[in-house]
Design a protein around this motif. Structure first.
Motif, mmCIF file in Angstrom:
data_model
loop_
_atom_site.group_PDB
_atom_site.id
_atom_site.type_symbol
_atom_site.label_atom_id
_atom_site.label_comp_id
_atom_site.label_asym_id
_atom_site.label_seq_id
_atom_site.Cartn_x
_atom_site.Cartn_y
_atom_site.Cartn_z
ATOM 1 N N ARG A 63 16.398 105.991 -5.287
ATOM 2 C CA ARG A 63 17.519 105.044 -5.194
ATOM 3 C C ARG A 63 17.005 103.622 -4.978
ATOM 4 N NH1 ARG A 63 20.202 109.166 -1.223
ATOM 5 N NH2 ARG A 63 20.138 107.406 0.203
ATOM 6 N N SER A 67 17.476 100.192 -7.367
ATOM 7 C CA SER A 67 17.889 98.877 -6.880
ATOM 8 C C SER A 67 16.838 97.830 -7.230
ATOM 9 C CB SER A 67 18.099 98.947 -5.358
ATOM 10 O OG SER A 67 18.210 97.668 -4.814
ATOM 11 N N LEU A 128 17.029 92.781 2.878
ATOM 12 C CA LEU A 128 18.174 92.109 3.521
ATOM 13 C C LEU A 128 17.768 90.761 4.114
ATOM 14 C CD1 LEU A 128 20.124 94.988 5.334
ATOM 15 C CD2 LEU A 128 20.919 93.562 3.456
ATOM 16 N N THR B 62 21.645 90.362 8.098
ATOM 17 C CA THR B 62 21.096 89.966 6.801
ATOM 18 C C THR B 62 21.187 88.455 6.633
ATOM 19 O OG1 THR B 62 21.283 90.234 4.391
ATOM 20 C CG2 THR B 62 23.336 90.316 5.638
ATOM 21 N N ASP B 64 20.675 87.483 3.295
ATOM 22 C CA ASP B 64 20.782 87.469 1.836
ATOM 23 C C ASP B 64 22.079 86.735 1.462
ATOM 24 O OD1 ASP B 64 19.920 89.540 -0.788
ATOM 25 O OD2 ASP B 64 21.864 88.538 -0.784
ATOM 26 N N VAL B 67 24.856 88.775 -0.312
ATOM 27 C CA VAL B 67 25.501 89.768 0.558
ATOM 28 C C VAL B 67 26.389 89.074 1.583
ATOM 29 C CG1 VAL B 67 25.106 91.614 2.235
ATOM 30 C CG2 VAL B 67 23.605 91.415 0.245
ATOM 31 N N SER B 250 24.029 103.779 6.191
ATOM 32 C CA SER B 250 23.489 102.417 6.134
ATOM 33 C C SER B 250 24.618 101.386 6.241
ATOM 34 C CB SER B 250 22.745 102.212 4.827
ATOM 35 O OG SER B 250 23.680 102.187 3.757
ATOM 36 N N PHE B 252 25.477 99.162 4.044
ATOM 37 C CA PHE B 252 26.238 99.107 2.792
ATOM 38 C C PHE B 252 27.188 100.303 2.676
ATOM 39 C CE2 PHE B 252 22.567 96.417 1.646
ATOM 40 C CZ PHE B 252 23.250 95.317 1.162
ATOM 41 N N GLN B 253 26.714 101.458 3.099
ATOM 42 C CA GLN B 253 27.580 102.645 3.062
ATOM 43 C C GLN B 253 28.761 102.470 4.001
ATOM 44 O OE1 GLN B 253 24.869 105.857 3.914
ATOM 45 N NE2 GLN B 253 23.821 105.658 1.948
ATOM 46 N N LYS B 301 25.524 99.685 -4.935
ATOM 47 C CA LYS B 301 24.743 100.047 -6.120
ATOM 48 C C LYS B 301 23.578 99.085 -6.311
ATOM 49 C CE LYS B 301 25.311 101.781 -10.732
ATOM 50 N NZ LYS B 301 26.193 102.147 -11.797
ATOM 51 N N ARG B 302 23.849 97.807 -6.146
ATOM 52 C CA ARG B 302 22.794 96.813 -6.388
ATOM 53 C C ARG B 302 21.698 96.880 -5.322
ATOM 54 N NH1 ARG B 302 20.815 92.452 -8.658
ATOM 55 N NH2 ARG B 302 20.215 90.640 -7.431
ATOM 56 N N HIS B 303 22.093 97.071 -4.073
ATOM 57 C CA HIS B 303 21.112 96.965 -2.985
ATOM 58 C C HIS B 303 20.542 98.303 -2.531
ATOM 59 C CE1 HIS B 303 21.577 92.638 -2.472
ATOM 60 N NE2 HIS B 303 22.842 92.848 -2.790
ATOM 61 N N GLU B 304 21.199 99.389 -2.871
ATOM 62 C CA GLU B 304 20.638 100.689 -2.461
ATOM 63 C C GLU B 304 20.514 101.663 -3.628
ATOM 64 O OE1 GLU B 304 22.559 102.372 0.966
ATOM 65 O OE2 GLU B 304 21.866 100.734 2.246
ATOM 66 N N GLY B 305 20.930 101.247 -4.789
ATOM 67 C CA GLY B 305 20.798 102.131 -5.946
ATOM 68 C C GLY B 305 21.716 103.340 -5.888
ATOM 69 N N VAL B 306 22.812 103.202 -5.146
ATOM 70 C CA VAL B 306 23.735 104.333 -4.981
ATOM 71 C C VAL B 306 25.035 104.054 -5.736
ATOM 72 C CG1 VAL B 306 25.109 105.666 -3.336
ATOM 73 C CG2 VAL B 306 22.805 104.938 -2.724
ATOM 74 N N GLN B 310 29.291 108.734 -6.499
ATOM 75 C CA GLN B 310 28.555 109.897 -5.978
ATOM 76 C C GLN B 310 28.765 110.069 -4.483
ATOM 77 O OE1 GLN B 310 24.741 108.421 -7.607
ATOM 78 N NE2 GLN B 310 24.544 110.445 -8.510
ATOM 79 N N LEU B 311 29.154 108.989 -3.835
ATOM 80 C CA LEU B 311 29.286 109.039 -2.380
ATOM 81 C C LEU B 311 30.718 109.376 -1.943
ATOM 82 C CD1 LEU B 311 27.272 108.509 -0.090
ATOM 83 C CD2 LEU B 311 28.077 106.158 -0.007
#
Lengths: 210, 412
Positions: A63, A67, A128, B62, B64, B67, B250, B252-253, B301-306, B310-311
Motif C-alpha cells: 500500500r 502511494s 506527513l 502533519t 503537509d 493534507v 491510522s 487517514f482511516q 488513497k493518495r497517502h496510504e495507497g488504500v 476496500q475499507l
C-alpha cells in the motif's frame, strides 16, 4: 488474488489478546494454530503469528508503494515504487497460499500481525512531515521509507527460511519451503534499494543550490 | 442494493460554505418538538464536535500543505454543520431541561446500540453504561423538580423513557483502572460495531464536556454538586467507550470513518424525522458528508495507497433509530443491576474481595460526606414526601429499588 486490506468483509480472522476483542465467529481457535506445528515439531501458534506478521508487513508495504508511486515525481523512482507494488503483492499472495496449505484463514491477522502492521504504518507516516522539507527531500523520504520496509521484508524472508530449515519433514515443512522460494521474488530489487538510496543522496549532495 | 455514499454524488466541497443567515437557524419550539427530534439534534451535535476535534488532532500531526488544507476545509464545513444543528436548540430551554434531554439520548441511544450490537463484549459494555445513564436521568429529574418546579420532566422526555433508579450513581464511582475496556480489532470488526463505538464515544464525550462546563452555572450547592458528581461518571464513560476503538487505525482511516459515520447517522435520522424542516437539514448535511467521505477517501488513497471501497462496507447497515426501549431496559435492570467492573471485565459487586480497589475508591469519594446524587433524592422526599418517578410499565424490576408501594406505577 492477494488481499491488501483485511476487513471482516474480506475474510478477516484473528485471535484475542488481553486488550483485543475478536468476534466469536472470526476467532481462530488455539487448537487449529497449534495443530499446524505438531507434525513439524514447531510451536504452531508462534509460526502462524510470524506468517501473519510477514503478511501484514507485506500488505502495508504494498500500500505504501502504491502511494509512493503516485506521489513520486521522478520517473526512475516512480518505476521502482511500481516494481515494489508487484513484489509485495506477490509476497502477500505467497503467504496467503501458505495459510491455505496450513488450513488457516488467509485473512488471519494475529496479535503479532497487528504489531507488524502498526510498525510498517508508522514508517509510512514519515511523509506527513512533507512541509518540513524540500520537494527533493520529500522524494528521498519516500525512498527512505521504502528502504526501511524492504529491510524488514528481507529479514522476514530470512527468518521464514530459518524456521523452515528447522522444521521436521512434514506437510508443514513442504508448505514453508514453498513460501520461502516464493518470497525470494524481487530480492534483488529490495536489496538494490540500499544502493539506490546511496546514489540518490550522492546526487543530492552534488547538486547546485542550498 | 442499500445505500453506499461512495457511489452517490454529494455537494462539492467548495460550495458547502453557508452565510450567517443560513447558519443562524430558527430553533425548534421546546413545547412541541418531538423528544426524539431533540434527541437526534443532540446526537448529531456530538457527532460533529467529535469529528471536528479529531480533525484538529490530525492536523496537529502533519505539516503537509495539501493534507492540512483539505482537513481545514472539511472541518470548516463540519463546524458550520455543528452550528446549524446545535442552534436548533431554543434559548428558552434551561440547562437542566437540556440535561434531561442529554440523559434521554444517553439512555435511548445506548439501549438501541446495545440491542443491535453484534459483538457480545461490546454489547455488554453498552448495557453496563446504559444502567448508569438511566440512573442519572432519575437524579436530574428530581433536581429539576426541586429547582424549576413540577412537570418539567415529562415535558422534555415525554412518556417515551421511564424515570426511575438505575444502578445508583453513588455506587458507580470506580477506580480509573476499572474503566478501561478491551477494543475491537479493525480486521474483524463488524462495520456496525465500529460505528456504534464511534457514536457512543461522541455522545458521551459531548455529555462530559457539557457537564464540565455548565455544572458551576447553578447557584444551589446541591445542583453544583450533582453536576460535578455525574460529570465524573461521564469521564468514566468516555474512558470506557474510547477504549473500544482500535488504536491501529491510522489518521487517514479515522478521518474517513468519522465522515462515514456522519453519513450513516444523517441517513439514519432522515428516515425517522417527523419535523419536515429538520428532515431537510439532515438530507442537506448528508449530501455534504457524501462529499467529505469522497475527499477523505481520496486522501487515504493518495497517502496510504488504500482504496476506500476496500475499507468500507458495500452498503450501510440497518439505520440507527430512536425508539421506546422500556422493556429492554427493564430486562437489563433485572439482570445486571449489581454488576461492577474489575479491570476490563464485569463482575457482580458481591464477588469483589474486601481489599478491591473499587472499595478504596468508593471510600475516597463517598465516605463521611453528603453524596449529591443521594442528597437530591432525600431533599425531594423532604419537600414533596416522595421521590420523582415516571413509570408506565409497572413496578421497578428490582425490588430493592421500589421506594414506596405506589411509586412505580404512577407519575407525580
Amino acid at each position: 488474488m492477494a488481499t491488501l486490506i483485511v476487513t471482516k468483509d474480506s475474510g478477516g480472522a484473528g485471535r484475542s489478546e488481553s486488550m483485543t476483542v475478536v468476534p466469536p465467529g472470526s476467532e481462530v481457535p488455539l487448537p487449529a494454530l497449534q495443530a499446524l506445528g505438531d507434525l513439524a515439531g514447531l510451536k504452531g501458534v508462534v509460526v502462524a503469528d510470524l506468517i501473519s506478521a510477514q503478511a501484514m508487513h507485506a500488505r502495508v508495504s504494498a500500500r505504501f508503494a502504491c502511494s509512493a508511486a503516485e506521489k513520486s515525481k521522478v520517473g526512475e523512482l516512480r518505476k521502482v515504487h511500481q516494481a515494489l507494488i508487484n513484489i509485495y503483492t506477490s509476497h502477500v499472495a505467497a503467504l496467503e497460499s501458505l495459510f491455505d496449505e496450513l488450513e488457516l484463514p488467509r485473512g488471519y491477522v494475529s496479535p503479532g500481525g497487528r504489531v507488524a502492521a502498526f510498525l510498517a504504518q508508522s514508517l509510512g507516516q514519515a511523509p506527513l512531515l512533507a512541509g518540513s522539507v524540500t520537494p527533493e527531500w520529500t522524494e528521498l523520504t519516500l525512498l527512505e521509507v521504502a528502504l526501511a520496509l524492504a529491510e524488514r521484508s528481507l529479514a522476514d524472508a530470512l527468518a521464514l527460511a530459518a524456521i523452515a530449515a528447522s522444521a521436521q519433514t512434514s506437510s508443514t515443512r513442504s508448505a514453508l519451503d514453498k513460501a520461502v522460494t516464493a518470497l525470494a521474488a524481487g530480492k534483488a530489487t529490495l536489496e538494490g534499494l540500499r544502493e539506490l538510496r546511496a546514489h540518490c543522496l550522492a546526487a543530492v549532495a552534488k547538486s547546485k543550490g542550498t | 442494493m442499500g445505500f453506499n455514499p461512495l457511489t452517490e454524488q454529494g455537494i462539492p466541497l467548495g460550495k458547502q460554505i453557508r452565510n450567517w443567515r443560513e447558519l443562524n437557524i430558527q430553533p425548534f419550539d421546546k413545547r412541541d418538538v418531538h423528544p426524539y427530534t431533540r434527541a437526534r439534534v443532540i446526537v448529531m451535535n456530538g457527532i460533529e464536535v467529535e469529528s471536528i476535534l479529531s480533525s484538529h488532532q490530525f492536523a496537529r500531526h502533519t505539516d503537509d500543505w495539501e493534507v492540512k488544507t483539505r482537513l481545514a476545509l472539511m472541518r470548516r464545513a463540519d463546524q458550520q454543520q455543528q452550528k446549524v444543528v446545535n442552534w436548533l436548540l431554543p434559548g428558552d430551554q434551561s440547562v437542566l431541561e437540556t440535561t434531561l434531554a442529554y440523559e434521554q439520548v444517553a439512555i435511548d441511544l445506548t439501549a438501541w446500540l446495545a440491542r443491535t450490537e453484534p459483538d457480545p463484549y461490546l454489547k455488554q459494555v453498552l448495557d453496563f453504561g446504559l444502567l448508569e445513564d438511566f440512573d442519572h436521568l432519575y437524579r436530574y429529574a428530581n433536581l429539576i423538580d426541586l429547582i424549576e418546579g413540577p412537570h418539567r420532566v415529562t415535558e422534555i422526555v415525554g412518556d417515551l423513557t421511564e424515570v426511575m433508579p438505575g444502578r445508583p450513581t453513588i455506587v458507580e464511582h470506580r477506580h480509573p483502572y476499572d474503566e478501561v475496556r478491551r477494543h475491537f480489532d479493525s480486521h474483524t470488526v463488524d462495520p456496525l460495531s465500529r460505528m456504534h463505538a464511534m457514536t457512543i464515544v461522541a455522545a458521551e464525550q459531548q455529555t462530559m464536556n457539557f457537564y464540565m462546563n455548565v455544572g458551576p452555572m447553578y447557584v444551589p450547592r446541591l445542583a453544583r454538586g450533582l453536576y460535578l458528581e455525574i460529570a465524573e461518571i461521564e469521564e468514566q464513560h468516555v474512558t470506557q467507550y474510547e477504549s473500544l476503538l482500535d488504536p491501529l487505525d491510522s489518521w487517514f482511516q479515522r478521518e474517513l470513518f468519522h465522515h462515514y459515520n456522519e453519513c450513516y447517522l444523517y441517513w439514519s435520522f432522515m428516515q425517522d424525522e417527523v419535523d419536515p424542516r429538520i428532515r431537510d437539514l439532515w438530507e442537506l448535511h448528508l449530501m455534504m458528508e457524501i462529499e467529505h467521505v469522497r475527499v477523505a477517501g481520496e486522501l487515504l488513497k493518495r497517502h496510504e495507497g488504500v482504496d476506500p471501497q476496500q475499507l468500507l462496507p458495500a452498503e450501510m447497515p440497518e439505520p440507527t433509530r430512536f425508539q421506546d426501549n422500556k422493556h429492554y431496559i427493564r430486562e437489563v435492570l433485572a439482570a445486571q443491576i449489581d454488576l461492577t467492573a474489575r479491570g476490563t471485565e464485569f463482575v457482580p459487586v458481591q464477588s469483589l474481595p474486601p481489599d478491591a480497589r473499587y472499595f478504596k475508591y468508593q471510600k475516597a469519594v463517598n465516605e463521611g460526606v453528603a453524596v449529591p446524587s443521594e442528597k437530591v433524592i432525600e431533599e425531594h422526599v423532604k419537600q414533596f414526601g416522595h421521590d420523582f418517578r415516571a413509570t408506565t410499565e409497572g413496578p421497578h424490576p428490582v425490588e430493592s429499588l421500589r421506594s414506596r408501594p405506589e411509586a412505580d406505577d404512577t407519575e407525580e
